[in-house]
Design a protein around this motif. Structure first.
Motif, PDB file in Angstrom:
ATOM      1  N   GLN A 121      38.724  34.357  55.725  1.00 44.85           N
ATOM      2  CA  GLN A 121      39.974  35.124  55.630  1.00 44.85           C
ATOM      3  C   GLN A 121      40.707  34.891  54.307  1.00 44.85           C
ATOM      4  OE1 GLN A 121      42.135  34.479  59.270  1.00 44.85           O
ATOM      5  NE2 GLN A 121      40.675  35.674  60.419  1.00 44.85           N
ATOM      6  N   LEU A 122      39.976  35.061  53.232  1.00 43.96           N
ATOM      7  CA  LEU A 122      40.600  34.964  51.904  1.00 43.96           C
ATOM      8  C   LEU A 122      40.378  36.246  51.105  1.00 43.96           C
ATOM      9  CD1 LEU A 122      39.860  31.293  50.705  1.00 43.96           C
ATOM     10  CD2 LEU A 122      42.063  32.268  51.356  1.00 43.96           C
ATOM     11  N   THR A 123      40.341  37.368  51.805  1.00 40.54           N
ATOM     12  CA  THR A 123      40.102  38.619  51.087  1.00 40.54           C
ATOM     13  C   THR A 123      41.402  39.289  50.644  1.00 40.54           C
ATOM     14  OG1 THR A 123      39.850  39.581  53.245  1.00 40.54           O
ATOM     15  CG2 THR A 123      37.840  39.287  51.953  1.00 40.54           C
ATOM     16  N   ASN A 124      42.525  38.845  51.250  1.00 42.17           N
ATOM     17  CA  ASN A 124      43.804  39.506  50.936  1.00 42.17           C
ATOM     18  C   ASN A 124      44.593  38.752  49.873  1.00 42.17           C
ATOM     19  OD1 ASN A 124      44.195  37.327  52.519  1.00 42.17           O
ATOM     20  ND2 ASN A 124      45.809  38.225  53.783  1.00 42.17           N
ATOM     21  N   VAL A 125      43.932  37.890  49.121  1.00 42.83           N
ATOM     22  CA  VAL A 125      44.649  37.100  48.108  1.00 42.83           C
ATOM     23  C   VAL A 125      44.036  37.337  46.731  1.00 42.83           C
ATOM     24  CG1 VAL A 125      45.500  35.289  49.635  1.00 42.83           C
ATOM     25  CG2 VAL A 125      43.214  35.085  48.691  1.00 42.83           C
ATOM     26  N   ASP A 126      43.618  38.582  46.532  1.00 43.72           N
ATOM     27  CA  ASP A 126      42.890  38.986  45.326  1.00 43.72           C
ATOM     28  C   ASP A 126      43.413  38.424  44.016  1.00 43.72           C
ATOM     29  OD1 ASP A 126      41.510  40.415  47.036  1.00 43.72           O
ATOM     30  OD2 ASP A 126      42.129  42.411  46.348  1.00 43.72           O
ATOM     31  N   LYS A 127      44.762  38.513  43.857  1.00 45.17           N
ATOM     32  CA  LYS A 127      45.299  38.220  42.525  1.00 45.17           C
ATOM     33  C   LYS A 127      45.801  36.791  42.391  1.00 45.17           C
ATOM     34  CE  LYS A 127      46.266  42.974  41.413  1.00 45.17           C
ATOM     35  NZ  LYS A 127      45.970  43.600  42.730  1.00 45.17           N
ATOM     36  N   LYS A 128      45.929  36.113  43.511  1.00 45.67           N
ATOM     37  CA  LYS A 128      46.462  34.748  43.493  1.00 45.67           C
ATOM     38  C   LYS A 128      45.439  33.779  42.891  1.00 45.67           C
ATOM     39  CE  LYS A 128      49.654  32.859  46.808  1.00 45.67           C
ATOM     40  NZ  LYS A 128      50.043  32.747  48.178  1.00 45.67           N
ATOM     41  N   THR A 129      45.902  32.901  42.006  1.00 43.66           N
ATOM     42  CA  THR A 129      44.964  31.895  41.482  1.00 43.66           C
ATOM     43  C   THR A 129      44.975  30.689  42.423  1.00 43.66           C
ATOM     44  OG1 THR A 129      46.663  30.889  40.108  1.00 43.66           O
ATOM     45  CG2 THR A 129      45.303  32.599  39.073  1.00 43.66           C
ATOM     46  N   VAL A 130      43.908  29.912  42.355  1.00 45.56           N
ATOM     47  CA  VAL A 130      43.753  28.788  43.281  1.00 45.56           C
ATOM     48  C   VAL A 130      44.912  27.790  43.147  1.00 45.56           C
ATOM     49  CG1 VAL A 130      42.254  26.829  43.854  1.00 45.56           C
ATOM     50  CG2 VAL A 130      41.261  29.071  43.463  1.00 45.56           C
ATOM     51  N   ALA A 131      45.490  27.698  41.952  1.00 43.14           N
ATOM     52  CA  ALA A 131      46.633  26.796  41.735  1.00 43.14           C
ATOM     53  C   ALA A 131      47.780  27.121  42.698  1.00 43.14           C
ATOM     54  CB  ALA A 131      47.104  26.913  40.286  1.00 43.14           C
ATOM     55  N   ASN A 132      47.848  28.374  43.133  1.00 46.36           N
ATOM     56  CA  ASN A 132      48.930  28.781  44.042  1.00 46.36           C
ATOM     57  C   ASN A 132      48.505  28.813  45.508  1.00 46.36           C
ATOM     58  OD1 ASN A 132      50.963  29.296  42.024  1.00 46.36           O
ATOM     59  ND2 ASN A 132      49.612  30.950  41.343  1.00 46.36           N
ATOM     60  N   PHE A 133      47.350  28.257  45.808  1.00 45.38           N
ATOM     61  CA  PHE A 133      46.859  28.230  47.189  1.00 45.38           C
ATOM     62  C   PHE A 133      47.487  27.059  47.954  1.00 45.38           C
ATOM     63  CE2 PHE A 133      42.408  30.413  47.216  1.00 45.38           C
ATOM     64  CZ  PHE A 133      42.981  31.558  46.687  1.00 45.38           C
ATOM     65  N   SER A 134      47.649  27.254  49.282  1.00 39.75           N
ATOM     66  CA  SER A 134      48.026  26.130  50.148  1.00 39.75           C
ATOM     67  C   SER A 134      46.788  25.254  50.341  1.00 39.75           C
ATOM     68  CB  SER A 134      48.503  26.654  51.506  1.00 39.75           C
ATOM     69  OG  SER A 134      47.404  27.240  52.182  1.00 39.75           O
ATOM     70  N   LEU A 135      47.019  24.078  50.912  1.00 34.50           N
ATOM     71  CA  LEU A 135      45.920  23.151  51.191  1.00 34.50           C
ATOM     72  C   LEU A 135      44.869  23.816  52.097  1.00 34.50           C
ATOM     73  CD1 LEU A 135      45.550  20.216  50.378  1.00 34.50           C
ATOM     74  CD2 LEU A 135      46.600  19.551  52.544  1.00 34.50           C
ATOM     75  N   GLY A 136      45.383  24.548  53.096  1.00 35.34           N
ATOM     76  CA  GLY A 136      44.480  25.216  54.048  1.00 35.34           C
ATOM     77  C   GLY A 136      43.625  26.266  53.356  1.00 35.34           C
ATOM     78  N   MET A 137      44.243  27.008  52.436  1.00 39.51           N
ATOM     79  CA  MET A 137      43.479  28.043  51.707  1.00 39.51           C
ATOM     80  C   MET A 137      42.402  27.396  50.851  1.00 39.51           C
ATOM     81  SD  MET A 137      46.720  30.374  50.663  1.00 39.51           S
ATOM     82  CE  MET A 137      45.951  31.686  49.758  1.00 39.51           C
ATOM     83  N   LYS A 138      42.750  26.260  50.235  1.00 34.72           N
ATOM     84  CA  LYS A 138      41.756  25.568  49.404  1.00 34.72           C
ATOM     85  C   LYS A 138      40.599  25.057  50.274  1.00 34.72           C
ATOM     86  CE  LYS A 138      44.563  24.050  45.546  1.00 34.72           C
ATOM     87  NZ  LYS A 138      45.160  22.959  44.812  1.00 34.72           N
ATOM     88  N   GLN A 139      40.955  24.519  51.426  1.00 36.36           N
ATOM     89  CA  GLN A 139      39.886  24.044  52.325  1.00 36.36           C
ATOM     90  C   GLN A 139      38.991  25.207  52.711  1.00 36.36           C
ATOM     91  OE1 GLN A 139      38.420  21.523  53.171  1.00 36.36           O
ATOM     92  NE2 GLN A 139      39.802  19.802  52.964  1.00 36.36           N
ATOM     93  N   ARG A 140      39.613  26.355  53.013  1.00 31.93           N
ATOM     94  CA  ARG A 140      38.813  27.506  53.449  1.00 31.93           C
ATOM     95  C   ARG A 140      37.941  28.031  52.317  1.00 31.93           C
ATOM     96  NH1 ARG A 140      42.436  31.481  55.448  1.00 31.93           N
ATOM     97  NH2 ARG A 140      44.254  30.178  55.140  1.00 31.93           N
ATOM     98  N   LEU A 141      38.449  27.951  51.096  1.00 32.40           N
ATOM     99  CA  LEU A 141      37.621  28.374  49.962  1.00 32.40           C
ATOM    100  C   LEU A 141      36.442  27.395  49.777  1.00 32.40           C
ATOM    101  CD1 LEU A 141      37.070  30.250  47.596  1.00 32.40           C
ATOM    102  CD2 LEU A 141      38.729  28.952  46.235  1.00 32.40           C
ATOM    103  N   GLY A 142      36.728  26.110  49.959  1.00 31.71           N
ATOM    104  CA  GLY A 142      35.653  25.102  49.884  1.00 31.71           C
ATOM    105  C   GLY A 142      34.595  25.374  50.940  1.00 31.71           C
TER     106      GLY A 142
END
Ligand code: ATP
Length: 228
Positions: A121-142
């Motif tokens: 569920q990281l398809t709706n964050v197209d323009k956001k850079t990883v620096a602006n991700f929450s911890l959960g988003m980073k885990q999900r990207l990992g």
């Protein structure tokens, strides 16, 4: 074969000091197995042995029915893991990070990238850079990166560390999708009971390098419902 992973008297010593002692654990195919134990109990060391990052001092590890050696390449290909915090290019988007990862692996495949990002569920964050991700988003990207090769066994060290209840719930949903829809088996660790009991089917309690007990959450949940 019912077991994806089995350890037999697995032990590890550093400079003569035993930090893991005779661990016998079994992961059933398709389950979420949670390692629970305080900091320093030995969870990471066991995961490092399973992923071939460190060598056991004695005992053995069997995965997909094969006793592991450093040359078990075919087995390692069927596994994915996040043992340390995943590292990203912070100034790039999730999509760009995935593209670089795939390019590095020599397996660039835009469809697989889109699928992995959709799954976490990281398809709706197209323009956001990883620096602006929450911890959960980073885990999900990992996790998107770790599952990009569609591993059958996924090993995650403290994936819920520092996460809020909503983030944990999102991970729980993702883990269940990975097990139920993709047939993966998961080994995850945590030092917090409330987190791991929400996630796992079986909990292995580790303390001072020993597997103290294995608890089936199905039986615990069954007992709880008798009292409601
Ligand atoms: P944490 O959540 O803090 O990582 P853990 O349960 O994963 O805890 P481990 O990191 O596996 O625990 O550590 C288990 C024990 O092994 C600790 O006492 C640690 O100090 C020791 N240990 C781990 N790696 C090494 C090493 N390379 N050299 C010496 N001792 C080590």
């Amino acid at each position: 074969m019912n077991y994806v992973l089995k350890t037999n008297q697995l032990s590890k010593s550093y400079k003569g000091q035993e930090v893991i002692s005779n661990v016998n654990m079994e992961l059933k195919k398709g389950e979420i197995y949670g390692f629970l134990g305080p900091n320093g109990a030995g969870k990471t060391t066991i995961m490092r042995m399973i992923t071939n990052l460190v060598k056991p001092t004695s005992g053995s590890i069997e995965i997909f029915g094969e006793v592991l050696t450093p040359a078990s390449y075919e087995v390692f290909k069927r596994m994915g893991s996040i043992i340390e915090y995943p590292i990203f290019y912070e100034h790039l988007t999730a999509q760009a990070n995935m593209e670089l990862h795939f390019a590095y692996m020599g397996a660039y495949n835009i469809k697989a990238i889109d699928e992995a990002l959709e799954l976490v569920q990281l398809t709706n964050v197209d323009k956001k850079t990883v620096a602006n991700f929450s911890l959960g988003m980073k885990q999900r990207l990992g996790i998107a990166r770790a599952i990009s090769t569609r591993p059958e066994l996924l090993i995650l060290d403290e994936p819920t560390n520092g996460m809020d209840p909503l983030g944990i719930q999102q991970l729980r949903d993702l883990f269940q999708t990975l097990c139920k829809e993709y047939g993966m088996t998961l080994l995850i660790s945590s030092h917090i009971l409330q987190e791991i009991e929400q996630l796992a089917d079986t909990i292995g309690i580790i303390n001072h390098g020993k597997l103290i007990e294995e608890v089936s959450m199905e039986s615990v949940r069954g007992q709880q419902s008798e009292y409601i």
